[in-house]
Design a protein around this motif. Structure first.
Motif, short mmCIF file in Angstrom:
data_model
loop_
_atom_site.label_atom_id
_atom_site.label_comp_id
_atom_site.label_asym_id
_atom_site.label_seq_id
_atom_site.Cartn_x
_atom_site.Cartn_y
_atom_site.Cartn_z
N GLY A 176 -23.98 -21.82 8.04
CA GLY A 176 -25.00 -22.39 8.90
C GLY A 176 -24.42 -23.06 10.14
O GLY A 176 -24.92 -22.91 11.25
N TYR A 177 -23.34 -23.80 9.94
CA TYR A 177 -22.67 -24.44 11.07
C TYR A 177 -22.20 -23.40 12.09
O TYR A 177 -22.37 -23.56 13.30
N ILE A 178 -21.62 -22.33 11.57
CA ILE A 178 -21.07 -21.31 12.48
C ILE A 178 -22.20 -20.61 13.24
O ILE A 178 -22.09 -20.37 14.44
N LEU A 179 -23.31 -20.34 12.55
CA LEU A 179 -24.44 -19.70 13.24
C LEU A 179 -24.96 -20.57 14.37
O LEU A 179 -25.23 -20.10 15.48
N ARG A 180 -25.11 -21.88 14.10
CA ARG A 180 -25.62 -22.77 15.15
C ARG A 180 -24.64 -22.87 16.31
O ARG A 180 -25.04 -22.95 17.48
N ALA A 181 -23.36 -22.85 15.98
CA ALA A 181 -22.35 -22.89 17.04
C ALA A 181 -22.48 -21.65 17.92
O ALA A 181 -22.43 -21.74 19.15
N LEU A 182 -22.68 -20.49 17.29
CA LEU A 182 -22.85 -19.24 18.05
C LEU A 182 -24.08 -19.31 18.94
O LEU A 182 -24.06 -18.85 20.08
N ARG A 183 -25.15 -19.89 18.40
CA ARG A 183 -26.38 -20.00 19.18
C ARG A 183 -26.17 -20.91 20.39
O ARG A 183 -26.59 -20.59 21.50
N ASP A 184 -25.49 -22.03 20.17
CA ASP A 184 -25.30 -22.99 21.26
C ASP A 184 -24.37 -22.46 22.34
O ASP A 184 -24.63 -22.64 23.52
N ASP A 185 -23.27 -21.87 21.95
CA ASP A 185 -22.30 -21.38 22.93
C ASP A 185 -21.35 -20.39 22.28
O ASP A 185 -20.40 -20.77 21.60
N GLU A 186 -21.65 -19.12 22.52
CA GLU A 186 -20.89 -18.07 21.87
C GLU A 186 -19.42 -18.09 22.28
O GLU A 186 -18.53 -17.93 21.44
N GLU A 187 -19.16 -18.33 23.57
CA GLU A 187 -17.77 -18.31 24.04
C GLU A 187 -16.98 -19.46 23.44
O GLU A 187 -15.81 -19.31 23.06
N ALA A 188 -17.62 -20.62 23.33
CA ALA A 188 -16.94 -21.77 22.73
C ALA A 188 -16.64 -21.49 21.26
O ALA A 188 -15.56 -21.83 20.76
N ALA A 189 -17.58 -20.84 20.57
CA ALA A 189 -17.35 -20.51 19.16
C ALA A 189 -16.18 -19.55 19.02
O ALA A 189 -15.36 -19.67 18.10
N ARG A 190 -16.10 -18.59 19.94
CA ARG A 190 -14.96 -17.65 19.92
C ARG A 190 -13.65 -18.38 20.11
O ARG A 190 -12.65 -18.08 19.48
N SER A 191 -13.68 -19.36 21.03
CA SER A 191 -12.44 -20.06 21.35
C SER A 191 -11.91 -20.84 20.14
O SER A 191 -10.75 -21.21 20.11
N LEU A 192 -12.79 -21.06 19.15
CA LEU A 192 -12.33 -21.77 17.95
C LEU A 192 -11.94 -20.80 16.83
O LEU A 192 -11.51 -21.22 15.77
N GLY A 193 -12.14 -19.52 17.07
CA GLY A 193 -11.69 -18.53 16.10
C GLY A 193 -12.79 -17.84 15.31
O GLY A 193 -12.51 -17.16 14.33
N PHE A 194 -14.05 -18.01 15.73
CA PHE A 194 -15.13 -17.35 15.00
C PHE A 194 -15.56 -16.08 15.73
O PHE A 194 -15.83 -16.09 16.92
N SER A 195 -15.64 -15.00 14.98
CA SER A 195 -16.03 -13.72 15.57
C SER A 195 -17.54 -13.64 15.69
O SER A 195 -18.24 -13.60 14.68
N PRO A 196 -18.08 -13.61 16.91
CA PRO A 196 -19.54 -13.52 17.06
C PRO A 196 -20.08 -12.28 16.37
O PRO A 196 -21.11 -12.34 15.70
N ALA A 197 -19.40 -11.15 16.52
CA ALA A 197 -19.89 -9.90 15.96
C ALA A 197 -20.05 -10.02 14.44
O ALA A 197 -21.09 -9.68 13.88
N LEU A 198 -19.03 -10.55 13.78
CA LEU A 198 -19.06 -10.65 12.32
C LEU A 198 -20.21 -11.53 11.85
O LEU A 198 -21.01 -11.13 11.00
N TYR A 199 -20.32 -12.73 12.42
CA TYR A 199 -21.31 -13.66 11.90
C TYR A 199 -22.74 -13.28 12.27
O TYR A 199 -23.67 -13.52 11.52
N LYS A 200 -22.90 -12.65 13.44
CA LYS A 200 -24.23 -12.17 13.79
C LYS A 200 -24.67 -11.05 12.85
O LYS A 200 -25.83 -10.99 12.45
N LEU A 201 -23.72 -10.19 12.49
CA LEU A 201 -24.08 -9.08 11.59
C LEU A 201 -24.43 -9.62 10.20
O LEU A 201 -25.36 -9.14 9.56
#
Lengths: 315, 243
Positions: A176-201
């Protein structure tokens, strides 16, 4: 909470000879569950889909076809329908998540409309005529109840409770934390090591799967499906409107949205009958305008008491 | 000992514009390296090329001898190289603490542990007393600190800070410098882009000056900032003389 659940548990006693209201409650539970499903992707992960009718329809068609062609039990059909919808979600997501913002929204709309056209023209799945489920001996095993519809009420309520618990847990989880991070700022989430593609899927699979299970329930409840009732674009819009009105990205949102929208829809159908088709959508649209002007965070924002500041970190 | 980060002949072009032209340098473990240069020198593009946001046209980037050229930003972050943004990008719907909790979750699955770690990181950047403040209400200085705290929470080996002093109060700069030194002493290597030459000279071990996509000079801070080529790049050249 407990009191509300208690009332809901005994409510069918009062409604057993009022089929209209009983049906309305079942639809509220079902739509709230669909709203929860949409909310995981749209509310928490911030990927607005107006094509979730596709997953509802796929669930309904999967279980119905498995029952018609292979004689499989609807409970197996429910698992298969959910899995099929989740798999379709991933297949749709892989190309569509390459698009952002409005382009993603339009892509989901196009995919869902294509599915509608495909199913309407595809004779093997009944085409525009739809599919009739054979009447079987009633009971929980066959997930069919003919004279007394109260069991549907409890099944829908149970499914809604389970999905609500799942979303409640999800909101507090790592995912849930990671999803909200992606929603708020995808690039910032990437910069911390989370793959947008993976978590969105993952969010899409879960979201579509829940909506697919709802579709199976619907098919078993109505015992007849066609593209117009389970794949129509207006239905996709309704699935999105419910949590948006109620409060996207909140646990209560989809339930509040369903409580407000379903009665509007059911009563307008009675009031305007045939000529009033989609009058409910007109009212929805008006409500959405009011909400977006006065309460952009949805109805949940009206009720949200000042959150207790849980001192989960001892300072 | 080999370099922690090694940039070798990295070039990047956007259309006809050469944003980076064969830039090479090494970063040793535990060092603080500053990168200076006028606007358009290619500093941010260099950071983007190292951290995976822009794919270099040629050259390579090695992190601890492993080739990370052209990998995805999230992949590079997981290997311990984390970049902050020039315009800080907090998760605006979350509190300060939750912003950092997300980052902690990159290195551990357990939520309770992530919260504890996040709180320690907030303390380190001096925001602990504001842990419950929504990030959308943060001041520029708080955002800069929050972003550094978030990067730290991932337990990085090296951080690339894009203008950590940008928009920060003059009075707050001392505190920020002390923070960077603490971070370095905790074992995190730092590369930073900065315009504030006076501030930078006080704590970086080495400076690289860039201009028009090329590395102009590399060396001790005092030498680099007084070099004619660097001064010219900042102030413009006299008599049309080439820098």
């Amino acid at each position: 909470m407990a009191a509300l659940l208690g009332i809901l548990l005994v409510l069918p006693m009062a409604l057993s000879d009022r089929p209209f209201e009983l049906r309305m409650m079942v639809v509220i539970f079902l739509y709230a569950m669909l709203g929860h499903g949409w909310n995981i992707l749209g509310g928490y992960a911030g990927q607005i889909s107006v094509g979730h009718g596709l997953f509802f329809g796929l669930g309904a068609y999967t279980s119905t076809m498995l029952s018609l062609k292979l004689g499989l039990n609807p409970w197996f059909g429910m698992a298969a329908g959910g899995a099929a919808a989740a798999a379709a979600g991933v297949l749709v997501g892989i190309p569509c998540f390459r698009l952002k913002g409005h382009y993603f929204v339009i892509a989901t709309l196009v995919v869902a409309e294509s599915a509608f056209q495909l199913f309407a023209a595809w004779d093997w799945v009944g085409g525009a005529m739809g599919l009739q489920l054979p009447v079987q001996e009633q009971g929980l095993l066959n997930l069919q109840f003919h004279r007394n519809k109260v069991p549907y009420y409890y099944i829908a309520l149970g499914m809604l409770a389970a999905v609500t618990a799942l979303v409640w847990w999800l909101e507090r989880s790592r995912f849930g934390y990671i999803l909200r991070a992606l929603r708020d700022d995808e690039e910032a989430a990437r910069s911390l090591g989370f793959s947008p593609a993976l978590y969105k899927l993952l969010a899409m699979a879960l979201s579509a799967g829940i909506v697919g299970v709802g579709g199976v329930f619907f098919a078993q409840y109505v015992l007849f499906i066609d593209p117009f009732s389970v794949l129509a674009l207006s239905f996709s819009v309704v699935i999105a409107l419910i949590p948006i009105l109620g409060g996207a990205g909140t646990v209560a949102g989809p339930m509040l949205g369903a409580i407000v929208l379903v009665p509007i829809s059911e009563y307008s159908r009675v009031l305007f009958s045939g000529t009033g088709r989609n009058v409910d959508l007109l009212i929805y649209g008006f409500l959405i305008m009011l909400i977006s002007v006065y309460r952009p965070d949805g109805l949940a924002g009206l009720f949200r008491a000042r959150r207790e500041r849980r001192a989960y970190v001892s300072g | 000992m080999t370099a922690l980060l090694s940039v070798r002949g990295v070039s990047c072009a956007f259309g006809g514009l050469k944003a980076l032209n064969a830039v090479s340098f090494d970063v040793a473990r535990g060092e603080i390296l500053g990168i200076i240069g006028p606007n358009g020198a290619g500093k941010s593009t260099l950071f983007s090329a190292i951290s995976g946001y822009v794919r270099p046209d040629s050259g390579e980037v090695l992190l601890d001898e492993a080739d990370i050229t052209g990998r995805m930003p999230e992949d590079i972050a997981r290997r311990g190289l984390v970049k902050t943004f020039q315009t800080s990008r907090p998760f605006s719907s979350m509190t300060f603490l939750d912003n950092v909790v997300v980052a902690s979750l990159a290195s551990q699955k357990n939520l309770a542990g992530a919260r504890k770690h996040a709180f320690r990181c907030l303390e380190q950047v001096g925001l602990a007393q504001h842990w419950d403040t929504p990030a959308r209400g943060a001041s520029t200085g708080q955002r800069k600190r929050l972003e550094i705290g978030r990067a730290l929470a991932t337990r990085p080996r090296i951080v690339l800070l894009d203008e950590p002093f940008g928009g920060v109060d003059f009075a707050a700069i001392d505190g920020l410098i002390a923070l960077l030194l603490t971070i370095r002493d905790a074992g995190v290597t730092i590369v930073l882009i900065e315009h504030n030459l006076a501030a930078v000279q006080r704590f970086v071990g080495r400076l690289i000056a860039m201009n028009l996509g090329e590395k102009v000079l590399e060396g001790e801070p005092a030498k680099v900032t007084q070099d004619r080529r660097v001064v010219n790049a900042y102030l413009g050249t006299e008599d049309g003389e080439d820098a």
